[in-house]
Design a protein around this motif. Structure first.
Motif, PDB file in Angstrom:
ATOM      1  N   GLN A  88      59.616  18.805   2.477  1.00  0.00           N
ATOM      2  CA  GLN A  88      60.592  18.477   3.160  1.00  0.00           C
ATOM      3  C   GLN A  88      61.680  19.376   3.559  1.00  0.00           C
ATOM      4  O   GLN A  88      62.613  19.285   4.286  1.00  0.00           O
ATOM      5  CB  GLN A  88      60.933  17.039   3.079  1.00  0.00           C
ATOM      6  N   THR A  89      61.816  20.437   2.554  1.00  0.00           N
ATOM      7  CA  THR A  89      63.055  21.199   2.574  1.00  0.00           C
ATOM      8  C   THR A  89      62.657  22.383   3.441  1.00  0.00           C
ATOM      9  O   THR A  89      61.203  22.740   3.790  1.00  0.00           O
ATOM     10  CB  THR A  89      63.510  21.402   0.973  1.00  0.00           C
ATOM     11  N   ALA A  90      63.626  23.445   3.485  1.00  0.00           N
ATOM     12  CA  ALA A  90      63.410  24.213   4.643  1.00  0.00           C
ATOM     13  C   ALA A  90      64.068  25.822   3.794  1.00  0.00           C
ATOM     14  O   ALA A  90      64.665  26.565   4.568  1.00  0.00           O
ATOM     15  CB  ALA A  90      63.788  24.173   5.821  1.00  0.00           C
ATOM     16  N   GLY A  91      63.963  25.856   2.698  1.00  0.00           N
ATOM     17  CA  GLY A  91      64.279  27.047   2.228  1.00  0.00           C
ATOM     18  C   GLY A  91      66.141  27.267   2.351  1.00  0.00           C
ATOM     19  O   GLY A  91      66.695  26.265   2.048  1.00  0.00           O
ATOM     20  N   HIS A  92      66.498  28.490   2.785  1.00  0.00           N
ATOM     21  CA  HIS A  92      67.802  28.652   3.236  1.00  0.00           C
ATOM     22  C   HIS A  92      68.404  27.415   4.296  1.00  0.00           C
ATOM     23  O   HIS A  92      69.372  27.250   4.269  1.00  0.00           O
ATOM     24  CB  HIS A  92      68.025  29.831   3.839  1.00  0.00           C
ATOM     25  N   GLY A  93      67.414  27.000   5.109  1.00  0.00           N
ATOM     26  CA  GLY A  93      67.912  26.096   6.074  1.00  0.00           C
ATOM     27  C   GLY A  93      67.978  24.684   5.626  1.00  0.00           C
ATOM     28  O   GLY A  93      68.433  23.888   6.432  1.00  0.00           O
TER      29      GLY A  93
END
Length: 357
Positions: free
Chosen positions: A328-333
């Motif tokens: 569900q996370t997007a790295g730097h985003g």
């Protein structure tokens, strides 16, 4: 008949989407737009711009507690007004309820509707840096909007780095700081290497012509897509979206073929402006309570370097909140999704004393 049925379904879907958007937008007051012109703004290089236009958006009434929200590179104040960010924060009962807070979202120098190279100066536009951008934000807030003290500054990515600078340069101007997707250390390593690949790609493009091009250099879009894939998105999320070569090619082709409306000179200075970022020498000057928020899969600010643990020890009243990596996370985003950190923000605001007036 089939065509009419399909058309009806499309119209129905559009209507539902618009209704959902209106409902989400109604959760907080409609943003108001404004601008201010600074006369004879002097940059750190000594260059002076006779008129520097600073655009901004606000949410809530000026009588509310002032909050400053700072956007990322190539973004704008309006780019923070998304359901995932503003929709999680500015509504009734949310951490930055706009019935209580006066939320200020400036367009940084070189972005949005603020002054930038593509307005006419092109390659002759002053080579600004983050310190220039922060000084302009400070003057906008204090001189134009009449704000004497901020309850909190929240910044994401470039805005996060600028939040650290705010704390060092103007330590008595805010109660709390929330720098996100950033580190309070010198621009370096992969983060700078990848940024330089963008700027070098543009400068080395024959079509750039020292900024006086007749058509947009194609390198700006290619380098921007390369940078985005290399430093954003998250390993797990990207694998979920593109688990095969075919799907990976489709995703890449979509990004390369997408409309690219940015101006190459604007892009060049936006990324180059981070070249001398380094608030580390002044961290002991910070007096505000600090909630630093990063993501475990942030490609530009990898936690395994230990930089955050080392630097946070120098903050008098600081907490480091690391969002675990997942599909569900997007790295730097990741930090663009307030659901991951709005509870720690609410706790920060509840526990941080207000400065005496």
């Amino acid at each position: 008949m089939n065509f009419l049925k399909s058309l009806a379904r499309v119209i129905c879907c559009i209507g539902l989407a618009l209704a959902a958007f209106s409902a989400a937008a109604a959760d907080y007051p409609a943003p108001q737009q404004g601008s201010w012109v600074v006369k004879n703004f002097r940059f750190h290089t000594g260059d002076v711009l006779p008129e520097l236009r600073l655009a901004y958006s606000t949410v809530g009434a000026p009588t509310g507690e002032p909050v400053l929200v700072l956007h990322g590179t190539a973004g704008s104040g309006a780019s923070m007004l998304t359901p995932a960010f503003a929709g999680e924060l500015f509504g009734a009962g949310q951490p930055l309820d706009a019935s209580r807070y006066y939320i200020i979202l400036p367009d940084a120098i070189g972005t949005g509707k603020s002054s930038k190279p593509s307005d006419g100066l092109r390659g002759a536009f002053p080579k600004y840096n983050y310190d220039d951008m922060v000084e302009a934000q400070y003057r906008l807030v204090k001189e134009h909007l009449g704000v004497k003290h901020l309850r909190v500054i929240i910044g994401n990515s470039m805005g996060g780095m600028q939040t650290w600078i705010w704390g060092v340069k103007y330590p008595d101007f805010m109660d709390a700081l929330v720098p996100m997707a950033s580190q309070p250390s010198e621009m370096s390593s992969r983060n700078w290497m990848m940024r330089r690949l963008i700027t070098d790609s543009i400068r080395n493009d024959p079509d750039w012509a020292n900024g006086n091009y007749s058509k947009q250099p194609r390198s700006a879009q290619f380098a921007s897509v390369f940078f985005g894939i290399g430093t954003n998105g998250g390993n797990q999320a990207l694998y979920k979206a593109a688990p095969t070569r075919e799907k990976a090619d489709q995703l890449l082709d979509q990004r390369l073929k997408a409309p690219f409306t940015a101006d190459a000179n604007d892009v060049l200075l936006q990324w180059d402006s981070s070249r001398d970022y380094n608030p580390s020498p002044g961290l002991e000057r910070i007096r505000a309570a600090v909630l630093a928020v990063n993501a475990a899969d942030d490609e530009r600010n990898p936690p395994e370097t230990g930089i955050m643990e080392r630097e946070m020890k120098r903050i008098k009243n600081g907490r480091y909140f690391l969002i675990p990596a997942s599909e569900q996370t997007a790295g730097h985003g990741t930090t663009g999704q307030a659901k991951f950190w709005k509870q720690p923000l609410a706790e920060l605001l509840q526990s941080t004393p207000r400065a005496a007036k």
